[in-house]
Design a protein around this motif. Structure first.
Motif, PDB file in Angstrom:
ATOM      1  N   VAL A 110      34.110   0.493  10.453  1.00  0.00           N
ATOM      2  CA  VAL A 110      33.477  -0.678  11.062  1.00  0.00           C
ATOM      3  C   VAL A 110      33.923  -1.965  10.353  1.00  0.00           C
ATOM      4  O   VAL A 110      34.204  -1.946   9.154  1.00  0.00           O
ATOM      5  N   ASN A 111      33.964  -3.081  11.090  1.00  0.00           N
ATOM      6  CA  ASN A 111      34.324  -4.381  10.491  1.00  0.00           C
ATOM      7  C   ASN A 111      33.476  -4.698   9.263  1.00  0.00           C
ATOM      8  O   ASN A 111      32.275  -4.466   9.278  1.00  0.00           O
ATOM      9  N   GLY A 112      34.132  -5.244   8.268  1.00  0.00           N
ATOM     10  CA  GLY A 112      33.395  -5.737   7.103  1.00  0.00           C
ATOM     11  C   GLY A 112      33.217  -4.716   5.990  1.00  0.00           C
ATOM     12  O   GLY A 112      32.760  -5.057   4.905  1.00  0.00           O
ATOM     13  N   VAL A 113      33.574  -3.475   6.249  1.00  0.00           N
ATOM     14  CA  VAL A 113      33.359  -2.444   5.220  1.00  0.00           C
ATOM     15  C   VAL A 113      34.389  -2.521   4.085  1.00  0.00           C
ATOM     16  O   VAL A 113      34.179  -1.942   3.015  1.00  0.00           O
ATOM     17  N   GLY A 114      35.491  -3.241   4.348  1.00  0.00           N
ATOM     18  CA  GLY A 114      36.535  -3.349   3.324  1.00  0.00           C
ATOM     19  C   GLY A 114      37.797  -2.576   3.697  1.00  0.00           C
ATOM     20  O   GLY A 114      38.581  -2.202   2.829  1.00  0.00           O
ATOM     21  N   LYS A 115      38.011  -2.397   4.970  1.00  0.00           N
ATOM     22  CA  LYS A 115      39.155  -1.610   5.439  1.00  0.00           C
ATOM     23  C   LYS A 115      40.488  -2.278   5.092  1.00  0.00           C
ATOM     24  O   LYS A 115      41.376  -1.643   4.525  1.00  0.00           O
ATOM     25  N   THR A 117      41.126  -4.616   2.882  1.00  0.00           N
ATOM     26  CA  THR A 117      41.267  -4.655   1.427  1.00  0.00           C
ATOM     27  C   THR A 117      41.726  -3.294   0.902  1.00  0.00           C
ATOM     28  O   THR A 117      42.600  -3.204   0.034  1.00  0.00           O
ATOM     29  N   LYS A 121      45.066  -2.338  -1.192  1.00  0.00           N
ATOM     30  CA  LYS A 121      45.003  -1.660  -2.494  1.00  0.00           C
ATOM     31  C   LYS A 121      45.804  -0.353  -2.451  1.00  0.00           C
ATOM     32  O   LYS A 121      46.493   0.000  -3.417  1.00  0.00           O
ATOM     33  N   ARG A 142      39.856  -8.075  15.778  1.00  0.00           N
ATOM     34  CA  ARG A 142      39.103  -8.995  14.911  1.00  0.00           C
ATOM     35  C   ARG A 142      39.972 -10.214  14.580  1.00  0.00           C
ATOM     36  O   ARG A 142      41.120 -10.076  14.134  1.00  0.00           O
ATOM     37  N   THR A 255      33.767   2.050  -0.378  1.00  0.00           N
ATOM     38  CA  THR A 255      34.040   0.773  -1.022  1.00  0.00           C
ATOM     39  C   THR A 255      32.784   0.176  -1.651  1.00  0.00           C
ATOM     40  O   THR A 255      31.670   0.613  -1.363  1.00  0.00           O
ATOM     41  N   LYS A 256      32.987  -0.843  -2.469  1.00  0.00           N
ATOM     42  CA  LYS A 256      31.916  -1.686  -3.034  1.00  0.00           C
ATOM     43  C   LYS A 256      30.894  -0.905  -3.859  1.00  0.00           C
ATOM     44  O   LYS A 256      29.728  -1.298  -3.925  1.00  0.00           O
ATOM     45  N   ASP A 258      30.851  -0.895  -6.858  1.00  0.00           N
ATOM     46  CA  ASP A 258      30.504  -1.826  -7.939  1.00  0.00           C
ATOM     47  C   ASP A 258      29.353  -2.737  -7.538  1.00  0.00           C
ATOM     48  O   ASP A 258      28.689  -3.309  -8.400  1.00  0.00           O
ATOM     49  N   GLY A 281      36.184   2.273  -3.924  1.00  0.00           N
ATOM     50  CA  GLY A 281      36.500   0.883  -4.233  1.00  0.00           C
ATOM     51  C   GLY A 281      35.518   0.388  -5.275  1.00  0.00           C
ATOM     52  O   GLY A 281      34.314   0.522  -5.115  1.00  0.00           O
ATOM     53  N   LEU A 282      36.063  -0.159  -6.362  1.00  0.00           N
ATOM     54  CA  LEU A 282      35.206  -0.574  -7.471  1.00  0.00           C
ATOM     55  C   LEU A 282      35.343  -2.059  -7.777  1.00  0.00           C
ATOM     56  O   LEU A 282      35.038  -2.497  -8.875  1.00  0.00           O
ATOM     57  N   GLU A 284      37.205  -6.137  -6.113  1.00  0.00           N
ATOM     58  CA  GLU A 284      38.050  -6.803  -5.119  1.00  0.00           C
ATOM     59  C   GLU A 284      39.513  -6.897  -5.523  1.00  0.00           C
ATOM     60  O   GLU A 284      40.351  -7.313  -4.733  1.00  0.00           O
TER      61      GLU A 284
HETATM   62  P1  GDP Z   1      37.277  -5.186   6.879  1.00  0.00           P
HETATM   63  O1  GDP Z   1      36.619  -6.050   7.906  1.00  0.00           O
HETATM   64  O2  GDP Z   1      36.723  -3.809   6.910  1.00  0.00           O
HETATM   65  O3  GDP Z   1      38.755  -5.200   6.955  1.00  0.00           O
HETATM   66  O4  GDP Z   1      36.824  -5.756   5.459  1.00  0.00           O
HETATM   67  P2  GDP Z   1      37.609  -6.623   4.372  1.00  0.00           P
HETATM   68  O5  GDP Z   1      38.730  -5.835   3.809  1.00  0.00           O
HETATM   69  O6  GDP Z   1      37.909  -7.946   4.953  1.00  0.00           O
HETATM   70  O7  GDP Z   1      36.504  -6.736   3.216  1.00  0.00           O
HETATM   71  C1  GDP Z   1      35.252  -7.393   3.408  1.00  0.00           C
HETATM   72  C2  GDP Z   1      34.806  -7.977   2.069  1.00  0.00           C
HETATM   73  O8  GDP Z   1      34.512  -6.935   1.154  1.00  0.00           O
HETATM   74  C3  GDP Z   1      35.871  -8.824   1.385  1.00  0.00           C
HETATM   75  O9  GDP Z   1      35.246  -9.959   0.838  1.00  0.00           O
HETATM   76  C4  GDP Z   1      36.412  -7.916   0.282  1.00  0.00           C
HETATM   77  O10 GDP Z   1      36.909  -8.633  -0.809  1.00  0.00           O
HETATM   78  C5  GDP Z   1      35.188  -7.137  -0.082  1.00  0.00           C
HETATM   79  N1  GDP Z   1      35.500  -5.818  -0.693  1.00  0.00           N
HETATM   80  C6  GDP Z   1      36.283  -4.839  -0.192  1.00  0.00           C
HETATM   81  N2  GDP Z   1      36.292  -3.752  -1.018  1.00  0.00           N
HETATM   82  C7  GDP Z   1      35.498  -4.061  -2.078  1.00  0.00           C
HETATM   83  C8  GDP Z   1      35.074  -3.355  -3.281  1.00  0.00           C
HETATM   84  O11 GDP Z   1      35.427  -2.192  -3.551  1.00  0.00           O
HETATM   85  N3  GDP Z   1      34.224  -4.021  -4.112  1.00  0.00           N
HETATM   86  C9  GDP Z   1      33.793  -5.284  -3.850  1.00  0.00           C
HETATM   87  N4  GDP Z   1      32.951  -5.850  -4.720  1.00  0.00           N
HETATM   88  N5  GDP Z   1      34.150  -5.968  -2.743  1.00  0.00           N
HETATM   89  C10 GDP Z   1      34.998  -5.380  -1.867  1.00  0.00           C
END
Ligand code: GDP
Length: 303
Positions: A110-115, A117, A121, A142, A255-256, A258, A281-282, A284
């Motif tokens: 889903v959007n915003g999960v950190g895909k 990023t 990585k 998106r 992810t996240k 941390d 994911g630990l 950014e």
């Molecule tokens: P996408 O919409 O799934 O592609 O999400 P993004 O890759 O744009 O990430 C959304 C936000 O989560 C961004 O601000 C990233 O920097 C942050 N983020 C992604 N992975 C991690 C992580 O492992 N730890 C932390 N603290 N932030 C993360």
């Protein structure tokens, strides 16, 4: 351990509570187990998993005739690791690479999960391992997703195959495969759209992308990695259910970690869905993607 920094929030909350509990109850009794149960549930370990763990602990306490709560604390870690691995004796392979040709890794979530990023990585990680990597910007839905992947491409020095926003994701992935093949690349990382508001369309789009990949490279995708945000707790669990019903998910990137005190969600995902957590994911930074290992994780909670 390798999770020491990223797990600080969970450790501070979980280990502190357990240590405090152990200090208050010197001897093991029913109240001790009840409080322990609450602590585990508040760390998002998941109700079923907690029940299972408490049963196992009680049996072990009886079997070893343990009276001291400090000893129980040691057993908690052992049992958490046992429960995580379940009947799988073997360690789970983090990525199954194609032995003769291009390896294709598909990222869903889903959007915003950190895909995005995570893909950035991962590109860095694989490059460090000496692999030649290409990324395909399959999230054409998106706004900004394509550009964001390009920023990662520049940062880690990996080419990004893209079309314009709104174009057919399957066509982008097709071009990604052709480009990766012509470059003699080792790994293609495929981004996909993540709008869950329109579940039917999303799932149809994913199936189409998968069909293209399967047709071009028999046996691919070699991994379909579902990216989940640990800070969303039980929500992450329900996303995992939705995706795994619609598509074959081979592993999870959580992810996240941390950013949450509820790292116990790892246990819930593993036990309630039986899908391995392959990476976490630990942070950014580009280096903040770690392969998951339950032993290091659990012992990181008490370190
Ligand atoms: P996408 O919409 O799934 O592609 O999400 P993004 O890759 O744009 O990430 C959304 C936000 O989560 C961004 O601000 C990233 O920097 C942050 N983020 C992604 N992975 C991690 C992580 O492992 N730890 C932390 N603290 N932030 C993360």
């Amino acid at each position: 351990t390798k999770f020491k920094k990223g797990l600080a929030k969970t450790r501070n909350s979980f280990a502190t509570k357990v240590n405090d509990l152990v200090a208050r109850y010197r001897t093991v009794d029913e109240d001790f187990f009840e409080e322990l149960e609450e602590i585990l549930i508040s760390a998002d370990v998941g109700v079923n998993t907690v029940m299972h763990l408490i049963d196992e602990l009680k049996m072990e306490v009886k079997r070893r005739n343990i009276k001291d709560t400090r000893e129980v604390r040691e057993v908690i870690s052992e049992k958490l690791v046992d429960i995580y691995y379940g009947n799988d004796d073997e360690e789970i392979e983090e990525i199954t690479f194609n032995q003769d040709g291009l390896t294709v890794l598909l990222f869903v979530g889903v959007n915003g999960v950190g895909k995005t990023t995570t893909i950035g990585k991962m590109a860095h990680r694989l490059k460090q391992q000496g692999k030649n990597v290409v990324m395909a910007a399959g999230d054409t839905f998106r706004a900004g997703a394509i550009e964001q992947l390009e920023v990662w491409g520049d940062r880690v020095g990996v080419p990004v195959i893209r079309h314009s926003e709104g174009s057919d994701p399957a066509a982008v992935i097709y071009d990604g495969i052709q480009s990766a093949k012509s470059k003699g690349a080792d790994v293609l990382l495929c981004d996909t759209a993540g709008r869950l508001q329109n579940k039917v369309n999303l799932m149809n789009e994913l199936s189409k992308v998968k069909r293209v990949i399967e047709r071009e490279i028999p046996g691919a995708p070699h991994e379909s990695l579902l990216v989940l945000d640990a800070t969303t707790g039980q929500n992450a669990l329900s996303q995992a259910k939705t995706f795994s019903e619609a598509t074959n998910v081979s592993g999870i990137v959580l992810t996240k970690l941390d950013g949450t005190a509820k790292g116990g969600i790892v246990m819930a995902i593993r036990n309630e869905l039986d899908i391995p957590v392959k990476f976490v994911g630990l942070g950014e930074k580009v280096t903040d993607l770690q392969s998951f290992d339950a032993h290091a994780f659990v012992y990181g909670l008490f370190a």
